[in-house]
Write an enzyme that holds these catalytic residues in place. Sequence first.
Site, PDB file in Angstrom:
ATOM      1  N   ASP A  47     -55.141  34.899 -20.247  1.00 46.54           N
ATOM      2  CA  ASP A  47     -56.109  33.995 -19.616  1.00 46.54           C
ATOM      3  C   ASP A  47     -56.144  32.670 -20.364  1.00 46.54           C
ATOM      4  OD1 ASP A  47     -58.683  33.943 -17.696  1.00 46.54           O
ATOM      5  OD2 ASP A  47     -59.135  32.880 -19.558  1.00 46.54           O
ATOM      6  N   TYR A  52     -57.917  24.156 -22.155  1.00 44.81           N
ATOM      7  CA  TYR A  52     -57.660  24.709 -23.492  1.00 44.81           C
ATOM      8  C   TYR A  52     -56.494  23.973 -24.172  1.00 44.81           C
ATOM      9  CZ  TYR A  52     -60.366  28.707 -21.629  1.00 44.81           C
ATOM     10  OH  TYR A  52     -61.318  29.491 -21.041  1.00 44.81           O
ATOM     11  N   LYS A  77     -56.881  27.655 -15.096  1.00 44.59           N
ATOM     12  CA  LYS A  77     -58.103  27.146 -14.441  1.00 44.59           C
ATOM     13  C   LYS A  77     -58.037  25.643 -14.230  1.00 44.59           C
ATOM     14  CE  LYS A  77     -60.471  30.635 -17.209  1.00 44.59           C
ATOM     15  NZ  LYS A  77     -59.883  30.567 -18.551  1.00 44.59           N
ATOM     16  N   HIS A 110     -62.754  26.160 -12.736  1.00 47.53           N
ATOM     17  CA  HIS A 110     -63.317  26.502 -14.051  1.00 47.53           C
ATOM     18  C   HIS A 110     -64.847  26.475 -14.067  1.00 47.53           C
ATOM     19  CE1 HIS A 110     -62.016  26.314 -18.567  1.00 47.53           C
ATOM     20  NE2 HIS A 110     -63.094  27.046 -18.428  1.00 47.53           N
ATOM     21  N   LEU A 192     -67.230  39.732 -26.096  1.00 48.81           N
ATOM     22  CA  LEU A 192     -67.828  40.164 -27.374  1.00 48.81           C
ATOM     23  C   LEU A 192     -68.927  39.199 -27.800  1.00 48.81           C
ATOM     24  CD1 LEU A 192     -64.450  40.942 -29.245  1.00 48.81           C
ATOM     25  CD2 LEU A 192     -65.919  42.564 -28.002  1.00 48.81           C
ATOM     26  N   ILE A 230     -61.439  39.900 -21.166  1.00 48.69           N
ATOM     27  CA  ILE A 230     -60.378  39.060 -21.759  1.00 48.69           C
ATOM     28  C   ILE A 230     -60.770  38.655 -23.180  1.00 48.69           C
ATOM     29  CG2 ILE A 230     -59.239  38.193 -19.678  1.00 48.69           C
ATOM     30  CD1 ILE A 230     -61.255  35.843 -19.694  1.00 48.69           C
ATOM     31  N   LYS A 232     -60.745  37.477 -26.899  1.00 48.81           N
ATOM     32  CA  LYS A 232     -59.836  36.597 -27.643  1.00 48.81           C
ATOM     33  C   LYS A 232     -59.755  37.069 -29.094  1.00 48.81           C
ATOM     34  CE  LYS A 232     -59.576  33.094 -30.782  1.00 48.81           C
ATOM     35  NZ  LYS A 232     -60.240  33.010 -32.101  1.00 48.81           N
ATOM     36  N   ARG A 238     -56.491  43.289 -34.517  1.00 51.47           N
ATOM     37  CA  ARG A 238     -57.604  43.318 -33.556  1.00 51.47           C
ATOM     38  C   ARG A 238     -57.098  43.425 -32.114  1.00 51.47           C
ATOM     39  NH1 ARG A 238     -61.810  38.892 -36.149  1.00 51.47           N
ATOM     40  NH2 ARG A 238     -62.634  40.266 -37.776  1.00 51.47           N
ATOM     41  N   ASN A 242     -58.588  46.202 -29.795  1.00 59.07           N
ATOM     42  CA  ASN A 242     -59.286  45.846 -28.552  1.00 59.07           C
ATOM     43  C   ASN A 242     -58.655  46.498 -27.320  1.00 59.07           C
ATOM     44  OD1 ASN A 242     -60.896  44.289 -30.174  1.00 59.07           O
ATOM     45  ND2 ASN A 242     -60.077  42.314 -29.511  1.00 59.07           N
TER      46      ASN A 242
END
Length: 280
Positions: A47, A52, A77, A110, A192, A230, A232, A238, A242
């Site tokens: 994603d 970004y 997006k 977005h 999270l 999604i 990060k 991790r 995850n």
Amino acid sequence: MNALTRTVALNGGVEIPQVGLGVFQVPSDGARSVVSAALAAGYRHIDTAAAYANEVGVGEALRESGLRRDEVFVTSKLRNGDQGRGTAAAAYADTCERLAVEHLDLYLIHWPNPAAGLWQDSWRDLEDLLDAGRVRAIGVSNFLPEHLEELVGFARHLPAVNQIEVHPAFQQREAVAASTARGIVVEAYSPLGQGSALAASAIGEIAEARGVSPAQVVLRWHLQHGRVVIPKTTSPERMAQNADLEGFVLSPKDMAVIDGLDSGARTGNDPRSFSISQIR
Ligand code: NDP
């Protein structure tokens, strides 16, 4: 077995992997190695977003992985500053060029971006892209019930997903209900709570009882609610953690405890007012 092979069916028939990797706040050069690590770990859903500024790095990792294009689900997006009739379709072409792909699996508006009043025109562009077979699925992000209500009034296609902030302290029940009632899959962003969800003592107690980490408890809670997630991370350890969500189940009591943690604490921006252009 990990959770990376789980999929959820979208309203247009496309299947989305239920666990993906988000790359917000990962710079473009870093995105290349982070996404490479995720793909090597078995992630098949990435994603990103034009805002970004890391689509080039994501694209390099996709290419270097040697995976076929149809083996990885790629979402990007539309930036606020690119919204509008014609400009949204042009922005989609630019995003594909930066990622060096022919098409995306999912393209999202977005933000509703209220100051511009252009999400409606942007949606018409996305519908045209879908009709022309240039994108596999289209959707929205940060859409509130009032935006979905208006969209349903004129749209030829309903969004396949609504990507919204959801985590234990901010559960957005109205937006979730308005989406699912229309067959729109909810994708939880900041699942999270940008890490803040992991400190809650109730989540720590469940994690200890189940022999897993707080992050695994929170992600499993999302999965049992049927949401796409999604998370990060830039850490390969991790990433593995995850995705390791199949070896335990949260009881109805665990679910109710986490459901009860909603305090209305948003970590991101408010869609009612967020209207910066997102173009640097
Ligand atoms: P997340 O809720 O995914 O949290 C990310 C934070 O949690 C990072 O600090 C990460 O640190 C840490 N973390 C990740 N895994 C673990 C773990 N197992 N144990 C402990 N800490 C962990 O926040 P994001 O805001 O990044 O949201 C995820 C994705 O959602 C974004 O990357 C983006 O793709 C999307 N998003 C979409 C938005 C939209 O408007 N549509 C807005 C915001 C996000 P570290 O990296 O150091 O491991």
